[in-house]
Design a protein around this motif. Structure first.
Motif, PDB file in Angstrom:
ATOM      1  N   HIS A   1       0.845  -1.192   0.000  1.00  0.00           N
ATOM      2  CA  HIS A   1       0.000   0.000   0.000  1.00  0.00           C
ATOM      3  C   HIS A   1       0.882   1.244   0.000  1.00  0.00           C
ATOM      4  O   HIS A   1       1.891   1.309   0.713  1.00  0.00           O
ATOM      5  N   LEU A   2       0.507   2.198  -0.802  1.00  0.00           N
ATOM      6  CA  LEU A   2       1.150   3.501  -0.819  1.00  0.00           C
ATOM      7  C   LEU A   2       0.275   4.445   0.011  1.00  0.00           C
ATOM      8  O   LEU A   2      -0.918   4.612  -0.296  1.00  0.00           O
ATOM      9  N   MET A   3       0.844   5.011   1.062  1.00  0.00           N
ATOM     10  CA  MET A   3       0.055   5.845   1.968  1.00  0.00           C
ATOM     11  C   MET A   3       0.587   7.266   1.962  1.00  0.00           C
ATOM     12  O   MET A   3       1.792   7.504   2.067  1.00  0.00           O
ATOM     13  N   LEU A   4      -0.317   8.216   1.836  1.00  0.00           N
ATOM     14  CA  LEU A   4       0.003   9.633   1.897  1.00  0.00           C
ATOM     15  C   LEU A   4      -1.077  10.313   2.739  1.00  0.00           C
ATOM     16  O   LEU A   4      -2.186  10.554   2.270  1.00  0.00           O
ATOM     17  N   GLY A   5      -0.748  10.543   3.997  1.00  0.00           N
ATOM     18  CA  GLY A   5      -1.763  11.075   4.902  1.00  0.00           C
ATOM     19  C   GLY A   5      -2.886  10.074   5.090  1.00  0.00           C
ATOM     20  O   GLY A   5      -2.668   8.930   5.476  1.00  0.00           O
ATOM     21  N   HIS A   6      -4.099  10.483   4.761  1.00  0.00           N
ATOM     22  CA  HIS A   6      -5.251   9.588   4.881  1.00  0.00           C
ATOM     23  C   HIS A   6      -5.552   8.849   3.579  1.00  0.00           C
ATOM     24  O   HIS A   6      -6.540   8.122   3.500  1.00  0.00           O
ATOM     25  N   ILE A   7      -4.687   9.051   2.584  1.00  0.00           N
ATOM     26  CA  ILE A   7      -4.910   8.395   1.293  1.00  0.00           C
ATOM     27  C   ILE A   7      -4.143   7.077   1.260  1.00  0.00           C
ATOM     28  O   ILE A   7      -2.936   7.041   1.504  1.00  0.00           O
ATOM     29  N   HIS A   8      -4.853   6.000   0.963  1.00  0.00           N
ATOM     30  CA  HIS A   8      -4.255   4.668   0.857  1.00  0.00           C
ATOM     31  C   HIS A   8      -4.493   4.140  -0.552  1.00  0.00           C
ATOM     32  O   HIS A   8      -5.635   4.119  -1.020  1.00  0.00           O
ATOM     33  N   CYS A   9      -3.423   3.713  -1.199  1.00  0.00           N
ATOM     34  CA  CYS A   9      -3.554   3.201  -2.571  1.00  0.00           C
ATOM     35  C   CYS A   9      -2.828   1.856  -2.684  1.00  0.00           C
ATOM     36  O   CYS A   9      -1.624   1.779  -2.414  1.00  0.00           O
ATOM     37  N   PRO A  10      -3.535   0.779  -3.039  1.00  0.00           N
ATOM     38  CA  PRO A  10      -2.854  -0.510  -3.217  1.00  0.00           C
ATOM     39  C   PRO A  10      -1.929  -0.467  -4.434  1.00  0.00           C
ATOM     40  O   PRO A  10      -2.265   0.131  -5.462  1.00  0.00           O
ATOM     41  N   ILE A  11      -0.769  -1.094  -4.319  1.00  0.00           N
ATOM     42  CA  ILE A  11       0.201  -1.122  -5.421  1.00  0.00           C
ATOM     43  C   ILE A  11       0.694  -2.544  -5.638  1.00  0.00           C
ATOM     44  O   ILE A  11       0.654  -3.384  -4.732  1.00  0.00           O
ATOM     45  N   ALA A  12       1.133  -2.804  -6.850  1.00  0.00           N
ATOM     46  CA  ALA A  12       1.768  -4.076  -7.188  1.00  0.00           C
ATOM     47  C   ALA A  12       3.040  -3.764  -7.967  1.00  0.00           C
ATOM     48  O   ALA A  12       2.988  -3.047  -8.979  1.00  0.00           O
ATOM     49  N   LEU A  13       4.173  -4.257  -7.488  1.00  0.00           N
ATOM     50  CA  LEU A  13       5.465  -3.992  -8.127  1.00  0.00           C
ATOM     51  C   LEU A  13       6.048  -5.297  -8.663  1.00  0.00           C
ATOM     52  O   LEU A  13       6.105  -6.305  -7.964  1.00  0.00           O
ATOM     53  N   TYR A  14       6.477  -5.281  -9.921  1.00  0.00           N
ATOM     54  CA  TYR A  14       7.158  -6.431 -10.495  1.00  0.00           C
ATOM     55  C   TYR A  14       8.349  -5.930 -11.313  1.00  0.00           C
ATOM     56  O   TYR A  14       8.203  -5.012 -12.113  1.00  0.00           O
ATOM     57  N   PRO A  15       9.525  -6.513 -11.098  1.00  0.00           N
ATOM     58  CA  PRO A  15       9.803  -7.612 -10.161  1.00  0.00           C
ATOM     59  C   PRO A  15       9.744  -7.173  -8.706  1.00  0.00           C
ATOM     60  O   PRO A  15       9.870  -5.985  -8.402  1.00  0.00           O
ATOM     61  N   ASP A  16       9.542  -8.124  -7.836  1.00  0.00           N
ATOM     62  CA  ASP A  16       9.490  -7.877  -6.406  1.00  0.00           C
ATOM     63  C   ASP A  16      10.794  -7.208  -5.965  1.00  0.00           C
ATOM     64  O   ASP A  16      11.880  -7.730  -6.221  1.00  0.00           O
ATOM     65  N   PRO A  17      10.726  -6.040  -5.311  1.00  0.00           N
ATOM     66  CA  PRO A  17      11.967  -5.363  -4.876  1.00  0.00           C
ATOM     67  C   PRO A  17      12.773  -6.159  -3.864  1.00  0.00           C
ATOM     68  O   PRO A  17      13.950  -5.873  -3.641  1.00  0.00           O
ATOM     69  N   ASN A  18      12.152  -7.168  -3.241  1.00  0.00           N
ATOM     70  CA  ASN A  18      12.873  -8.017  -2.290  1.00  0.00           C
ATOM     71  C   ASN A  18      13.638  -9.141  -2.982  1.00  0.00           C
ATOM     72  O   ASN A  18      14.360  -9.889  -2.327  1.00  0.00           O
ATOM     73  N   LEU A  19      13.466  -9.293  -4.298  1.00  0.00           N
ATOM     74  CA  LEU A  19      14.121 -10.359  -5.034  1.00  0.00           C
ATOM     75  C   LEU A  19      15.639 -10.214  -4.930  1.00  0.00           C
ATOM     76  O   LEU A  19      16.185  -9.133  -5.138  1.00  0.00           O
ATOM     77  N   GLY A  20      16.306 -11.302  -4.592  1.00  0.00           N
ATOM     78  CA  GLY A  20      17.754 -11.269  -4.476  1.00  0.00           C
ATOM     79  C   GLY A  20      18.267 -10.950  -3.093  1.00  0.00           C
ATOM     80  O   GLY A  20      19.468 -10.947  -2.866  1.00  0.00           O
ATOM     81  N   ARG A  21      17.349 -10.693  -2.153  1.00  0.00           N
ATOM     82  CA  ARG A  21      17.775 -10.452  -0.778  1.00  0.00           C
ATOM     83  C   ARG A  21      17.811 -11.772  -0.030  1.00  0.00           C
ATOM     84  O   ARG A  21      16.832 -12.505  -0.033  1.00  0.00           O
ATOM     85  N   PRO A  22      18.924 -12.099   0.606  1.00  0.00           N
ATOM     86  CA  PRO A  22      19.028 -13.369   1.328  1.00  0.00           C
ATOM     87  C   PRO A  22      17.947 -13.514   2.376  1.00  0.00           C
ATOM     88  O   PRO A  22      17.583 -12.561   3.062  1.00  0.00           O
ATOM     89  N   SER A  23      17.405 -14.725   2.460  1.00  0.00           N
ATOM     90  CA  SER A  23      16.391 -15.010   3.472  1.00  0.00           C
ATOM     91  C   SER A  23      17.036 -15.125   4.837  1.00  0.00           C
ATOM     92  O   SER A  23      18.132 -15.668   4.975  1.00  0.00           O
ATOM     93  N   PRO A  24      16.390 -14.609   5.895  1.00  0.00           N
ATOM     94  CA  PRO A  24      16.966 -14.744   7.238  1.00  0.00           C
ATOM     95  C   PRO A  24      16.956 -16.174   7.740  1.00  0.00           C
ATOM     96  O   PRO A  24      17.671 -16.529   8.641  1.00  0.00           O
TER      97      PRO A  24
END
Length: 236
Positions: free
Chosen positions: A201-224
């Motif tokens: 979700h992208l939030m700006l004050g009281h405005i909430h907007c669902p978002i979908a990002l591809y590729p996933d920005p977490n891609l390539g980050r080692p799993s804990p």
């Protein structure tokens, strides 16, 4: 972008079952087919390149979003021969990816379909190659094994590489796991897990907007959690 890096060494011409009705070639081809069909459904605009390797590497198809053409190439443009040089194949795949997307590009992934561990002659080169690979490109590995020793070496070498790059590793025992369709399950899971958009979700004050990002920005980050990134001996 994704590279499907596929073993086409002569060892894949060996039977995959006791009745000798199916070869290991069929396993890797049907596994790659399963992956590409899953990708067609999940990310039809994902650029994919098909590279085969034995003693040398061959770019069967440059990057394309025409997944149907790649599927056709799996069964019409492959020849199986010689031995597999896995280290050289990985280096070639990374170079091909860099030429297409640049050194620091996000969202790049490599899928390696391979018959067994590297040869003992190639093992030290494999380790050196792995230490030089980019940590921002997840490498997913599905390896065929046929003995406890082969399973152990695949787990140690490929499992470590997959975890180091935040990818996935699965070993498919032949014929036990193959007869249960483990290779198709493993490749479907890779597609489902690594080719989904990031939803938030992208939030700006009281405005909430669902978002979908591809590729996933977490891609390539080692799993804990090491167990979540790969390294298991059975299906991932």
């Amino acid at each position: 972008p994704t590279i499907v890096l596929m073993d086409v060494s002569a060892s894949l011409l060996r039977p995959a079952d006791q009745d000798k009705n199916t070869t290991r070639q069929h396993i890797v081809q049907s596994g790659a087919l399963q992956f590409l069909r899953s990708l067609q459904s999940l990310q039809p605009m994902e650029p994919v390149s098909l590279i085969t390797f034995s003693e040398t590497c061959h770019i069967v198809s440059p990057f394309t979003t025409a997944h149907a053409d790649l599927i056709n190439a799996l069964f019409t443009k492959l020849s199986f021969e010689s031995i597999g040089r896995i280290s050289a194949a990985l280096e070639s795949a990374c170079s091909h990816m860099e030429d297409f997307a640049g050194r620091a590009a996000a969202g790049c992934q490599i899928l390696l379909l391979v018959d067994g561990p590297p040869s003992f002659d190639d093992s030290q080169t494999f380790l050196k190659t792995c230490s030089a690979l980019s940590l921002t490109t997840p490498i997913h590995i599905v390896a065929l094994t046929d003995s406890p020793v082969s399973l152990q070496r695949c787990t140690e070498l490929y499992g470590t590489l997959a975890h180091r790059t935040a990818g996935s590793f699965s070993a498919v025992r032949v014929p036990e796991d193959y007869t249960l369709g483990a290779h198709k399950i493993a490749l479907s899971r890779i597609a489902q897990r690594f080719y989904q958009p990031y939803r938030g979700h992208l939030m700006l004050g009281h405005i909430h907007c669902p978002i979908a990002l591809y590729p996933d920005p977490n891609l390539g980050r080692p799993s804990p959690d090491p167990s979540s990134g790969g390294g298991g001996g059975g299906g991932d």
